[in-house]
Design a protein around this motif. Structure first.
Motif, PDB file in Angstrom:
ATOM      1  N   ALA A  73       1.051  -1.230   0.082  1.00  0.00           N
ATOM      2  CA  ALA A  73      -0.077  -0.548   0.046  1.00  0.00           C
ATOM      3  C   ALA A  73       0.499   1.741  -0.177  1.00  0.00           C
ATOM      4  CB  ALA A  73      -0.751  -0.582   1.354  1.00  0.00           C
ATOM      5  N   GLU A  74       2.339   1.274   0.032  1.00  0.00           N
ATOM      6  CA  GLU A  74       3.243   2.375   0.450  1.00  0.00           C
ATOM      7  C   GLU A  74       2.192   3.131   1.534  1.00  0.00           C
ATOM      8  OE1 GLU A  74       3.692   3.805  -3.572  1.00  0.00           O
ATOM      9  OE2 GLU A  74       3.990   1.576  -4.186  1.00  0.00           O
ATOM     10  N   LEU A  75       2.012   3.297   2.537  1.00  0.00           N
ATOM     11  CA  LEU A  75       1.758   4.198   3.169  1.00  0.00           C
ATOM     12  C   LEU A  75       2.693   4.961   4.237  1.00  0.00           C
ATOM     13  CD1 LEU A  75      -1.891   2.377   3.570  1.00  0.00           C
ATOM     14  CD2 LEU A  75      -1.108   5.040   2.656  1.00  0.00           C
ATOM     15  N   GLY A  76       3.994   3.268   4.316  1.00  0.00           N
ATOM     16  CA  GLY A  76       4.475   4.409   5.663  1.00  0.00           C
ATOM     17  C   GLY A  76       4.066   4.450   7.119  1.00  0.00           C
ATOM     18  N   GLU A  77       4.531   5.805   7.524  1.00  0.00           N
ATOM     19  CA  GLU A  77       4.499   5.635   8.863  1.00  0.00           C
ATOM     20  C   GLU A  77       2.534   6.199   8.919  1.00  0.00           C
ATOM     21  OE1 GLU A  77       6.904   9.174   9.932  1.00  0.00           O
ATOM     22  OE2 GLU A  77       8.649   7.604   9.578  1.00  0.00           O
ATOM     23  N   ASP A  78       1.741   6.803   7.628  1.00  0.00           N
ATOM     24  CA  ASP A  78       0.667   6.721   7.546  1.00  0.00           C
ATOM     25  C   ASP A  78      -0.349   5.971   7.515  1.00  0.00           C
ATOM     26  OD1 ASP A  78       1.297   8.938   6.892  1.00  0.00           O
ATOM     27  OD2 ASP A  78       1.279   8.785   4.600  1.00  0.00           O
TER      28      ASP A  78
ATOM     29  N   MET B 148      -5.709   7.124  -0.297  1.00  0.00           N
ATOM     30  CA  MET B 148      -4.877   5.982   0.376  1.00  0.00           C
ATOM     31  C   MET B 148      -5.475   5.707   0.920  1.00  0.00           C
ATOM     32  SD  MET B 148      -3.438   9.486   2.449  1.00  0.00           S
ATOM     33  CE  MET B 148      -2.544   8.574   3.633  1.00  0.00           C
ATOM     34  N   TYR B 149      -6.854   5.227   1.213  1.00  0.00           N
ATOM     35  CA  TYR B 149      -8.435   4.677   2.040  1.00  0.00           C
ATOM     36  C   TYR B 149      -8.326   3.005   0.861  1.00  0.00           C
ATOM     37  CZ  TYR B 149     -12.190   3.583   3.906  1.00  0.00           C
ATOM     38  OH  TYR B 149     -13.270   2.652   4.806  1.00  0.00           O
ATOM     39  N   GLY B 150      -8.287   3.834  -0.530  1.00  0.00           N
ATOM     40  CA  GLY B 150      -8.236   2.270  -1.241  1.00  0.00           C
ATOM     41  C   GLY B 150      -7.295   1.742  -1.464  1.00  0.00           C
TER      42      GLY B 150
ATOM     43  N   ASP C 127       0.478   3.915  11.190  1.00  0.00           N
ATOM     44  CA  ASP C 127      -0.178   4.255  12.317  1.00  0.00           C
ATOM     45  C   ASP C 127      -0.999   5.415  13.097  1.00  0.00           C
ATOM     46  OD1 ASP C 127       0.562   1.950  13.383  1.00  0.00           O
ATOM     47  OD2 ASP C 127       2.896   2.729  12.951  1.00  0.00           O
ATOM     48  N   ARG C 128      -1.750   6.194  12.112  1.00  0.00           N
ATOM     49  CA  ARG C 128      -2.802   7.375  11.956  1.00  0.00           C
ATOM     50  C   ARG C 128      -4.252   6.647  12.047  1.00  0.00           C
ATOM     51  NH1 ARG C 128      -0.459  10.951   7.007  1.00  0.00           N
ATOM     52  NH2 ARG C 128      -3.223  11.788   7.944  1.00  0.00           N
ATOM     53  N   PRO C 129      -5.309   7.330  12.736  1.00  0.00           N
ATOM     54  CA  PRO C 129      -6.055   6.742  12.858  1.00  0.00           C
ATOM     55  C   PRO C 129      -6.767   7.298  10.966  1.00  0.00           C
ATOM     56  CG  PRO C 129      -6.517   8.398  14.185  1.00  0.00           C
ATOM     57  CD  PRO C 129      -4.938   8.128  13.250  1.00  0.00           C
ATOM     58  N   MET C 130      -7.930   6.202  10.452  1.00  0.00           N
ATOM     59  CA  MET C 130      -7.859   5.793   9.115  1.00  0.00           C
ATOM     60  C   MET C 130      -8.634   7.229   8.638  1.00  0.00           C
ATOM     61  SD  MET C 130      -8.189   2.509   7.987  1.00  0.00           S
ATOM     62  CE  MET C 130      -8.085   3.378   5.942  1.00  0.00           C
ATOM     63  N   ARG C 131      -9.399   7.992   9.377  1.00  0.00           N
ATOM     64  CA  ARG C 131     -10.217   8.878   9.129  1.00  0.00           C
ATOM     65  C   ARG C 131      -9.165   9.961   8.660  1.00  0.00           C
ATOM     66  NH1 ARG C 131      -8.860  12.230  14.266  1.00  0.00           N
ATOM     67  NH2 ARG C 131      -8.822  10.852  15.377  1.00  0.00           N
ATOM     68  N   THR C 132      -7.721  10.321   8.711  1.00  0.00           N
ATOM     69  CA  THR C 132      -7.039  11.553   8.287  1.00  0.00           C
ATOM     70  C   THR C 132      -7.245  11.029   6.692  1.00  0.00           C
ATOM     71  OG1 THR C 132      -4.981  10.132   9.199  1.00  0.00           O
ATOM     72  CG2 THR C 132      -6.530  11.736  10.429  1.00  0.00           C
ATOM     73  N   TYR C 133      -7.128  10.072   6.819  1.00  0.00           N
ATOM     74  CA  TYR C 133      -6.628   9.107   5.413  1.00  0.00           C
ATOM     75  C   TYR C 133      -7.296   9.998   4.199  1.00  0.00           C
ATOM     76  CZ  TYR C 133      -3.759   5.479   7.516  1.00  0.00           C
ATOM     77  OH  TYR C 133      -2.925   4.310   7.670  1.00  0.00           O
ATOM     78  N   SER C 134      -6.687  10.522   3.001  1.00  0.00           N
ATOM     79  CA  SER C 134      -7.245  10.701   1.595  1.00  0.00           C
ATOM     80  C   SER C 134      -8.433   9.212   0.983  1.00  0.00           C
ATOM     81  CB  SER C 134      -6.564  10.951   0.337  1.00  0.00           C
ATOM     82  OG  SER C 134      -5.263   9.975   0.286  1.00  0.00           O
ATOM     83  N   SER C 135      -8.596   9.396  -0.196  1.00  0.00           N
ATOM     84  CA  SER C 135      -9.532   8.973  -0.607  1.00  0.00           C
ATOM     85  C   SER C 135      -8.920   7.717  -1.254  1.00  0.00           C
ATOM     86  CB  SER C 135     -10.777   8.938  -1.734  1.00  0.00           C
ATOM     87  OG  SER C 135      -9.996  10.244  -2.656  1.00  0.00           O
TER      88      SER C 135
END
Lengths: 288, 299
Positions: free
Chosen positions: B180-185, B197-199, B187-195
């Motif tokens: 997913a290549e999300l790295g440190e993200d 990143m979510y997908g 460990d952040r709540p998913m409400r802070t994700y862009s759509s």
């Protein structure tokens, strides 16, 4: 695209086999259901852990609130009762009040969080097939994890109040087991009801408040005036809470009749709640 | 869709490249199908999915949020509160182990309902579904993520709900996070994700769970151009393995490129079950659309 004409035979790791057939209101095959439930027990545990972590993530005192909350609540009720009773209550009653409140809070939180557990997990339900009963069970587990540290707080008060310490305290274990079984049953019942009537969770805080006043917590069971006894005796939590107080406060083995009634209520709640939930759960995906 | 790097010479995957999608796609499919005629006849390979005369009827309440007050009021007026919607009517098909089945159909044709029934989420009203193996889903109406929890917690919870062991979840976790290549993200709540990143996370969870059967419902193109390329390659890799896949897509290009067989759903009924080319021809003719850049597009 892969150039191999015959794709490499990939061993099917799991020899899982699922059959989905129509039902009206009936139970799914109970054996496979329980197996799937047991297989996913870690899910419920993980779910309650993460909920617990998320709930107190932002506040400054963090996890300390798990202990502060019930402690402050006890003080509030102790002041209330002391005013009503014109200050005739001592440390012993404070211990009784605290023990009862903590036990009640556990049931109350289980039921209230449990009621919302299914409707809250709409997305998960629409995307993954798993025994839905894990959701209310996870809610009860969360409340239980909040309940455990409060027992330590009580232990300190128990010692300070100079209440008897002995082997009779082992009765605490079966008492807690009864509370858990009862709470799980009621949580399952209300979480399924919440799918059909979304008002349930809104009513619950008031129901729980009345329930608290009708339980032998803010008073001893033997103090209840005769004309109110039928109401108090009809309360499903009365036997287990009265026995709880006998063990902790009076330092003795609880009355047999109380134990019989407490067990009967716990098993009845668990069976009725469980059957209602499981017979309805396959419809949840459509109702959410 | 012509991606910015669509002409990249290393890109041999037809899904992302519309210009030569049909040509190389057909070759690819031809290479994979052992006997095209086997589409309608029971083959010797064991079945992974058997859908037998399945109907699904929803009984929905008229209100979106049922309340006690509404029910009592309707009972007073003696009104029925439910209405029946026949989402799927008498559908039968089979998928052999290792085959990729494409599912096409217009909006509201019952594709998503069918996928949920195969995944065991919705029980059939009539008929019988038999599934052999562990199913992983990537379904249309949002993935099962809790937005308050972190990406990491959601991955582990999703895996456990799907029936994986805790060890297996943690084992898979690294693969998923890396893909997913999300790295440190993570460990952040998913409400802070862009759509996007979510997908991306949803796609990596579904494809990296190592399922026996993978169900993907119109969720193939997520993230930016680079991730789309990557997910396309992953899909191609999965389709190449002997893994059973159900693929719902409006992109006729990917259906043609990836699938061994296809079904066409129309208003809850199975209209056609054949080779992808035949189904696509029937579908496009019926829908009165030409196979052009839009219908072939990977959306």
């Amino acid at each position: 695209m892969s150039t191999t004409a015959a794709p490499p035979t990939r061993e099917v790791e799991s020899d899982e086999r699922h059959v989905y057939e129509p039902h009206r209101v009936g139970l799914p095959p109970i054996g496979p259901y329980l197996r799937a439930l047991w297989q996913r027990r870690q899910f419920a545990l993980q779910m309650s852990r993460t909920t617990l972590r998320a709930q107190h993530f932002k506040s400054a005192l963090g996890q300390l609130w798990l202990v502060l909350n019930p402690l402050l609540l006890t003080f509030v009720y102790f002041i209330l009762v002391s005013i009503l009773r014109e200050g005739t209550r001592g440390a012993e009653f404070f211990a009784h009040l605290m023990a009862g409140l903590f036990a009640f809070q556990f049931v109350s939180m289980s039921v209230q969080q449990g009621a919302k557990s299914v409707t809250k997990s709409g997305r998960l339900i629409l995307n993954t097939a798993f025994p839905r009963v894990l959701l209310p069970m996870a809610a009860v587990m969360t409340s239980f994890m909040k309940f455990l540290p409060t027992l330590l707080v009580y232990a300190v008060v128990h010692v300070i109040a100079g209440l008897p310490i002995g082997l009779h305290l082992l009765w605490v274990v079966p008492m807690i087991a009864l509370l858990v079984i009862f709470a799980t049953g009621v949580a399952m019942l209300f979480s399924a009801a919440q799918v059909y009537f979304r008002d349930v969770a809104s009513f619950l805080p008031y129901v729980m408040r009345i329930w608290l006043y009708g339980s032998p917590i803010l008073y001893y069971l033997h103090e209840v005036p005769e004309r109110f006894r039928p109401i108090i005796d009809a309360n499903p939590l009365t036997p287990v809470l009265a026995a709880w107080s006998q063990v902790l406060n009076e330092g003795r083995v609880p009355d047999t009749m109380l134990l019989v009634w407490a067990s009967a209520w716990a098993i009845a709640a668990f069976v009725i709640g469980g059957l209602f939930f499981i017979s309805r759960e396959r419809e949840f995906a459509v109702r959410l | 869709m012509n991606l910015p790097f669509g002409s990249n010479s290393t890109d041999t995957f037809p899904m992302a490249d519309t210009a030569d999608a049909s040509a190389s796609g057909t070759e690819a499919r031809a290479a994979m199908i052992e006997s095209p005629a086997s589409a309608m006849t029971p083959s010797s390979t064991p079945l992974a999915i058997k859908v037998d005369h399945v109907s699904v009827t929803y009984r929905t309440t008229l209100e979106r949020r049922p309340t006690l007050r509404g029910t009592i009021r309707r009972m007073g007026r003696r009104e029925r509160s439910v209405r029946e919607i026949k989402a799927i009517r008498d559908v039968s098909f089979e998928v052999s182990r290792g085959k990729v089945l494409g599912v096409v159909g217009s909006n509201g044709a019952g594709k998503s309902t069918l996928m949920r029934t195969v995944a065991g989420i919705l029980p059939p009203t009539e008929g019988r579904v038999e599934v052999r193996g562990r199913v992983s889903t990537l379904l249309a109406l949002g993935v099962g993520f809790n937005r308050e929890l972190t990406g990491r917690e959601n991955v582990v919870l999703g895996g456990l709900a799907a029936g994986l062991s805790r060890e297996k979840c943690y084992e898979k976790y690294d693969e998923i996070a890396e893909f997913a290549e999300l790295g440190e993200d993570m460990d952040r709540p998913m409400r802070t994700y862009s759509s996007g990143m979510y997908g991306r996370l949803a796609f990596s969870v579904a494809v990296n769970m190592d399922p026996d059967i993978l169900i993907i419902d119109e969720a193939m193109s997520v993230g930016d151009a680079r991730f789309r390329r990557k997910s396309s390659e992953k899909m191609r890799e999965l389709c190449g393995q002997a893994r059973t896949i159900l693929l719902v897509s409006h992109s006729l290009g990917s259906i043609r490129a990836l699938c061994d067989e296809a079904i066409w759903m129309h208003q809850g009924e199975l209209k056609m079950w054949d080779e992808p080319d035949a189904v696509i021809a029937g579908y496009t003719k019926f829908m009165d659309v030409r196979e052009d850049a839009v219908t072939l597009e990977d959306i």
